[in-house]
Design a protein around this motif. Structure first.
Motif, mmCIF file in Angstrom:
data_model
loop_
_atom_site.group_PDB
_atom_site.id
_atom_site.type_symbol
_atom_site.label_atom_id
_atom_site.label_comp_id
_atom_site.label_asym_id
_atom_site.label_seq_id
_atom_site.Cartn_x
_atom_site.Cartn_y
_atom_site.Cartn_z
ATOM 1 N N GLY A 41 0.807 -1.219 0.000
ATOM 2 C CA GLY A 41 0.000 0.000 0.000
ATOM 3 C C GLY A 41 0.836 1.263 0.000
ATOM 4 N N THR A 42 1.863 1.320 0.859
ATOM 5 C CA THR A 42 2.669 2.547 0.902
ATOM 6 C C THR A 42 3.500 2.710 -0.364
ATOM 7 N N ALA A 43 3.916 1.588 -0.967
ATOM 8 C CA ALA A 43 4.609 1.684 -2.257
ATOM 9 C C ALA A 43 3.678 2.288 -3.302
ATOM 10 N N ILE A 44 2.421 1.856 -3.298
ATOM 11 C CA ILE A 44 1.424 2.420 -4.214
ATOM 12 C C ILE A 44 1.219 3.899 -3.929
ATOM 13 N N GLY A 45 1.044 4.241 -2.662
ATOM 14 C CA GLY A 45 0.802 5.636 -2.299
ATOM 15 C C GLY A 45 1.945 6.550 -2.687
ATOM 16 N N ALA A 46 3.170 6.092 -2.446
ATOM 17 C CA ALA A 46 4.347 6.891 -2.809
ATOM 18 C C ALA A 46 4.404 7.109 -4.314
ATOM 19 N N ALA A 47 4.171 6.044 -5.065
ATOM 20 C CA ALA A 47 4.233 6.142 -6.525
ATOM 21 C C ALA A 47 3.146 7.061 -7.074
ATOM 22 N N VAL A 48 1.939 6.959 -6.534
ATOM 23 C CA VAL A 48 0.824 7.780 -7.011
ATOM 24 C C VAL A 48 1.096 9.261 -6.748
ATOM 25 N N LEU A 49 1.583 9.591 -5.564
ATOM 26 C CA LEU A 49 1.874 10.996 -5.250
ATOM 27 C C LEU A 49 2.940 11.567 -6.174
ATOM 28 N N LEU A 50 3.966 10.782 -6.450
ATOM 29 C CA LEU A 50 5.000 11.257 -7.367
ATOM 30 C C LEU A 50 4.460 11.376 -8.790
ATOM 31 N N TYR A 51 3.617 10.445 -9.186
ATOM 32 C CA TYR A 51 3.010 10.517 -10.515
ATOM 33 C C TYR A 51 2.152 11.763 -10.659
ATOM 34 N N LYS A 52 1.361 12.060 -9.648
ATOM 35 C CA LYS A 52 0.471 13.223 -9.713
ATOM 36 C C LYS A 52 1.250 14.535 -9.794
ATOM 37 N N ASN A 53 2.433 14.558 -9.211
ATOM 38 C CA ASN A 53 3.223 15.790 -9.216
ATOM 39 C C ASN A 53 4.186 15.902 -10.378
ATOM 40 N N THR A 54 4.558 14.791 -10.975
ATOM 41 C CA THR A 54 5.557 14.829 -12.060
ATOM 42 C C THR A 54 5.005 14.375 -13.401
ATOM 43 N N ASN A 55 3.868 13.670 -13.368
ATOM 44 C CA ASN A 55 3.272 13.107 -14.576
ATOM 45 C C ASN A 55 4.207 12.103 -15.258
ATOM 46 N N THR A 56 5.095 11.502 -14.479
ATOM 47 C CA THR A 56 6.008 10.486 -15.001
ATOM 48 C C THR A 56 5.318 9.131 -14.995
ATOM 49 N N GLN A 57 5.176 8.546 -16.168
ATOM 50 C CA GLN A 57 4.378 7.339 -16.321
ATOM 51 C C GLN A 57 4.913 6.165 -15.511
ATOM 52 N N SER A 58 6.232 6.078 -15.353
ATOM 53 C CA SER A 58 6.803 4.924 -14.653
ATOM 54 C C SER A 58 6.300 4.825 -13.220
ATOM 55 N N TYR A 59 6.024 5.964 -12.594
ATOM 56 C CA TYR A 59 5.483 5.920 -11.232
ATOM 57 C C TYR A 59 4.110 5.260 -11.213
ATOM 58 N N LEU A 60 3.258 5.638 -12.138
ATOM 59 C CA LEU A 60 1.931 5.042 -12.206
ATOM 60 C C LEU A 60 2.023 3.558 -12.539
ATOM 61 N N ASP A 61 2.943 3.202 -13.417
ATOM 62 C CA ASP A 61 3.126 1.790 -13.764
ATOM 63 C C ASP A 61 3.531 0.972 -12.539
ATOM 64 N N ASP A 62 4.418 1.542 -11.726
ATOM 65 C CA ASP A 62 4.822 0.852 -10.499
ATOM 66 C C ASP A 62 3.622 0.641 -9.580
ATOM 67 N N ALA A 63 2.801 1.660 -9.431
ATOM 68 C CA ALA A 63 1.630 1.558 -8.560
ATOM 69 C C ALA A 63 0.673 0.477 -9.051
ATOM 70 N N LYS A 64 0.456 0.430 -10.333
ATOM 71 C CA LYS A 64 -0.468 -0.559 -10.889
ATOM 72 C C LYS A 64 0.039 -1.982 -10.690
ATOM 73 N N ILE A 65 1.328 -2.193 -10.945
ATOM 74 C CA ILE A 65 1.853 -3.560 -10.825
ATOM 75 C C ILE A 65 1.892 -4.002 -9.366
ATOM 76 N N ALA A 66 2.103 -3.056 -8.440
ATOM 77 C CA ALA A 66 2.068 -3.395 -7.010
ATOM 78 C C ALA A 66 0.651 -3.764 -6.584
#
Length: 388
Positions: A262-287
């Motif tokens: 969960g915290t890995a997902i949360g960290a990735a989502v917050l970074l994705y929302k602020n940077t729009n970097t797709q790899s963060y969202l991909d990490d959240a989805k796979i987790a």
């Protein structure tokens, strides 16, 4: 016994008489209640079945029941069990505080807003006014960081500057003692025995929340730094599996816990929302997908976790950050999965007390139950309650 022969005509007469008696008996039995005032008995009342989708009202009932059983109005914190003899662990109080904030954001109920401020006061009284230098109250870094995360969120809701000041000073304290400037990453304890997921990913979340409210770029830099270290050292990029810890130069210790996912997902989502970097969202989805497809049972029910210990609260943390992912990526259908879990737990609640259990698939025990065990389904219901 002596065999006595009976004449055939007698036997025939007896058979006919018995048959006529049976016909009359059946006739009287089937009509015996006709024309009387005796009511037909009602069928027994059975427990309700699991609903197709729990309602917003159910979510409120679940939250209120949790508070009735576990919340200490005197201490303004939560008890550890239904016996109400002692308070829950220090770090879990921050998780319960998040649940209160979720209930308030869902309902805007002023009583829940008051609980937000009350719990801050209860924590201040119990934990030396959030004195981060008190190494008796705060004996591991991750305990502090759970509170820093929640304090920042409480500031976002209330705009109480005191909450933000405490969050900033707490983050600074943890960073100065936990961060490894040589090899990177965050140590979970004062002895620096290992770098666990339970401090690294929460540090990213806390840093991003602080960045969002302060716009101080230093927080964003720290968040990116710790996330990058965690991705290399605590994350299986192919599977989406989060390691529990890494000690020294040893290989990561992979153990499946929903709160780390969960915290890995949360960290990735917050970074994705602020940077729009797709790899963060991909990490959240796979987790999230690993949690659903590998950690859950074949039907999608999350693991029970927490046999009479604080691990019962882990799924409440997972719920918090799965909800964040569901908002930025609704195509993942994570909300449907979350509702299925919550429905199962709600259908198996203790109907007398209204509380639920960590094992969603079985009826909640009627004896002593921990607040840890009851918390996660309540969290799911606040975060994924229907809006209609």
């Amino acid at each position: 016994m002596e065999n006595i022969s009976v004449p055939k005509k007698w036997r025939t007469s007896k058979i006919i008489a018995a048959f006529l008696s049976l016909i009359l008996l059946i006739s009287f039995s089937s009509c015996s209640k006709k024309g009387t005032e005796e009511p037909t008995p009602n069928p027994p009342t059975l427990p309700p079945t699991v609903p197709t989708s729990f309602s917003a009202g159910d979510a409120t009932i679940a939250f209120n029941s949790f508070n009735k059983i576990y919340y200490s109005t005197a201490d303004k914190l939560y008890y550890s069990t239904t016996e109400q003899k002692g308070l829950a662990a220090i770090w879990t109080q921050a998780i319960y505080w998040d649940i209160v904030m979720n209930a308030y954001e869902r309902t805007k109920d002023p009583a829940y807003y008051k609980m937000i401020t009350d719990i801050y006061d209860g924590g201040a009284k119990r934990y030396d006014n959030y004195n981060w230098d008190n190494s008796v109250e705060w004996f591991i870094y991750d305990d502090m960081m759970w509170w820093v995360m929640s304090l920042t969120r409480a500031y976002e809701i209330t705009k109480n500057q005191v909450y933000l000041d405490k969050a900033k000073s707490g983050f600074a304290k943890v960073w100065s003692g936990s961060y490894d400037p040589v090899k990177g990453g965050m140590f979970w304890d004062f002895k620096h025995s290992g770098k666990n997921a339970c401090i690294n990913y929460p540090t990213v979340i806390a840093a991003m929340r602080l960045y969002n409210v302060t716009k101080d770029e230093a927080y964003l830099t720290k968040a990116k730094d710790i996330y990058a270290w965690s991705r290399i050292n605590l994350f299986d990029i192919a599977k989406g599996r989060v390691a529990d810890h890494k000690v020294g130069d040893n290989n990561p210790g992979f153990e499946d816990y929903t709160y780390n996912q969960g915290t890995a997902i949360g960290a990735a989502v917050l970074l994705y929302k602020n940077t729009n970097t797709q790899s963060y969202l991909d990490d959240a989805k796979i987790a999230a997908n690993y949690t659903k497809n590998t950690m859950s049972d074949p039907s999608g029910i999350l693991p029970a976790e927490g046999d009479w210990n604080e691990q019962g609260v882990l799924k409440a943390i997972f719920a918090q950050y799965l909800a964040d992912l569901a908002k930025v990526y609704p195509a993942g259908d994570y909300a449907k999965w979350a509702v299925f879990n919550a429905n199962t737990a709600w259908g198996n609640r203790d109907f007398g007390r209204g509380i639920m259990h960590r094992n969603y698939k079985v009826p909640c025990p009627t004896g002593i139950v921990q607040s840890y065990e009851s918390s996660s389904a309540v969290a799911f219901m606040q975060l994924f309650a229907p809006t209609n």
